[in-house]
Design a protein around this motif. Sequence first.
Motif, PDB file in Angstrom:
ATOM      1  N   ARG A 220       0.845  -1.190   0.000  1.00 13.77           N
ATOM      2  CA  ARG A 220       0.000   0.000   0.000  1.00 13.77           C
ATOM      3  C   ARG A 220       0.882   1.242   0.000  1.00 13.77           C
ATOM      4  O   ARG A 220       2.044   1.182   0.451  1.00 13.77           O
ATOM      5  CB  ARG A 220      -0.909   0.018   1.244  1.00 13.77           C
ATOM      6  N   PRO A 221       0.368   2.380  -0.456  1.00 11.66           N
ATOM      7  CA  PRO A 221       1.186   3.609  -0.503  1.00 11.66           C
ATOM      8  C   PRO A 221       1.693   4.062   0.856  1.00 11.66           C
ATOM      9  O   PRO A 221       2.691   4.782   0.940  1.00 11.66           O
ATOM     10  CB  PRO A 221       0.221   4.639  -1.112  1.00 11.66           C
ATOM     11  N   THR A 222       1.015   3.659   1.927  1.00 12.13           N
ATOM     12  CA  THR A 222       1.404   4.097   3.276  1.00 12.13           C
ATOM     13  C   THR A 222       2.422   3.169   3.930  1.00 12.13           C
ATOM     14  O   THR A 222       2.849   3.431   5.059  1.00 12.13           O
ATOM     15  CB  THR A 222       0.169   4.174   4.183  1.00 12.13           C
ATOM     16  N   MET A 223       2.824   2.110   3.253  1.00  7.08           N
ATOM     17  CA  MET A 223       3.706   1.110   3.853  1.00  7.08           C
ATOM     18  C   MET A 223       5.116   1.234   3.288  1.00  7.08           C
ATOM     19  O   MET A 223       5.292   1.518   2.103  1.00  7.08           O
ATOM     20  CB  MET A 223       3.152  -0.306   3.601  1.00  7.08           C
ATOM     21  N   LEU A 244       4.685   0.605  -9.119  1.00  3.28           N
ATOM     22  CA  LEU A 244       4.868   2.051  -9.039  1.00  3.28           C
ATOM     23  C   LEU A 244       3.608   2.775  -8.565  1.00  3.28           C
ATOM     24  O   LEU A 244       3.673   3.920  -8.128  1.00  3.28           O
ATOM     25  CB  LEU A 244       5.276   2.611 -10.407  1.00  3.28           C
ATOM     26  N   GLU A 245       2.471   2.094  -8.637  1.00  5.76           N
ATOM     27  CA  GLU A 245       1.210   2.701  -8.228  1.00  5.76           C
ATOM     28  C   GLU A 245       0.738   2.187  -6.882  1.00  5.76           C
ATOM     29  O   GLU A 245      -0.194   2.757  -6.298  1.00  5.76           O
ATOM     30  CB  GLU A 245       0.116   2.404  -9.278  1.00  5.76           C
ATOM     31  N   ILE A 251       6.434   4.760  -4.219  1.00  7.67           N
ATOM     32  CA  ILE A 251       5.638   5.988  -4.356  1.00  7.67           C
ATOM     33  C   ILE A 251       6.235   7.132  -3.542  1.00  7.67           C
ATOM     34  O   ILE A 251       6.397   8.258  -4.049  1.00  7.67           O
ATOM     35  CB  ILE A 251       4.181   5.727  -3.928  1.00  7.67           C
ATOM     36  N   GLN A 252       6.581   6.867  -2.299  1.00  7.72           N
ATOM     37  CA  GLN A 252       7.076   7.940  -1.432  1.00  7.72           C
ATOM     38  C   GLN A 252       8.420   8.506  -1.913  1.00  7.72           C
ATOM     39  O   GLN A 252       8.584   9.725  -1.995  1.00  7.72           O
ATOM     40  CB  GLN A 252       7.155   7.452   0.010  1.00  7.72           C
ATOM     41  N   PRO A 253       9.412   7.670  -2.269  1.00  9.06           N
ATOM     42  CA  PRO A 253      10.667   8.230  -2.796  1.00  9.06           C
ATOM     43  C   PRO A 253      10.485   8.965  -4.121  1.00  9.06           C
ATOM     44  O   PRO A 253      11.170   9.953  -4.382  1.00  9.06           O
ATOM     45  CB  PRO A 253      11.563   7.000  -2.962  1.00  9.06           C
ATOM     46  N   ILE A 254       9.568   8.484  -4.966  1.00  8.18           N
ATOM     47  CA  ILE A 254       9.314   9.168  -6.234  1.00  8.18           C
ATOM     48  C   ILE A 254       8.701  10.547  -5.962  1.00  8.18           C
ATOM     49  O   ILE A 254       9.124  11.560  -6.528  1.00  8.18           O
ATOM     50  CB  ILE A 254       8.395   8.323  -7.135  1.00  8.18           C
TER      51      ILE A 254
END
Length: 313
Positions: A220-223, A244-245, A251-254
């Motif tokens: 997940r994006p939050t993990m 990437l999605e 996601i966070q480093p991007i």
Amino acid sequence: MLTISAEDTVRALPFDALIDALRIGFRNGAHTPQRHHHVVDAGSDASVLLMPSWTDGEYLGVKLVNVFPGNSSLGRPALSSAFVLASATTGEHLAVVDGNTLTQRRTVATSALAATYLARKDSKVHVVVGAGHVGSLAADAYRSAFGIRKVIVHDHVPAHAQRLVDSLCERGVDADVATDLRDAVAAADIVTCATLATEPLIRGDWLREGTHLDLIGSFRPTMREADDECLRRGTVYIDTWAALEESGDLIQPIDAGVLDRNAIAGTLPGLCRGDIAARRDRDQITVFKSVGSGLADLAAAALVYHSTRNPAP
């Protein structure tokens, strides 16, 4: 139509055979639409996921995943899944396979497959971070592909790490609980993370040259399991572009400008086909991030079906 239990699914998916089947599956490809996500009950966050994939003239499959987070208060599993396999020629249903077991084994086997291209061939020390349903299988998957001599296990619950170490030792594996995660990672050839962490566990400055970092959690994006420095120092590969999605480790480093999407070295299908470069030298740090795919489910389910219909003598 066959109904294949969890126990029979395990017997049908020894890791050496499963890794070979996944290699062929990723090399040949399949029609694999994005997974479907539907909310069943907004109040409890209950949902259903549908993951279809098919190969022309061969097999058609769909994994059905029910996610009911509220079950934890009832003492019941939050996740239940089944894989339905059919003929892609006639549409006739062939088998229903235990989806939880299928997912756990194909997940670690996918990472072990990627490591055959990205880790040093002579890797001997394997650090496993996370001793849950998936992490507890990582040592066996990697030992089927590498001459691993030492397994070091870390879990945020020390008793869980000890339980896995005891199980490995009973089977003749040289295994220990990590007394210090930083020291363990610094000694590792391969680091596998399979956790539900939302803050980085692995620091890039812990990694010695030549280490392969395998990130299974963070779906997940939050993990997150790895910090920005891991992404800066490592050459990053992914199982599919969906990573990437979906993964906070990317996601966070991007979003922070630490990682350029165009710097992703490639995907697992590209590695299996030889379309992209694998490890280039002994000092390169490599990172593999997976989020799972219907293609891997289909390849694993087809192996289960064949093995069940044609058991070894």
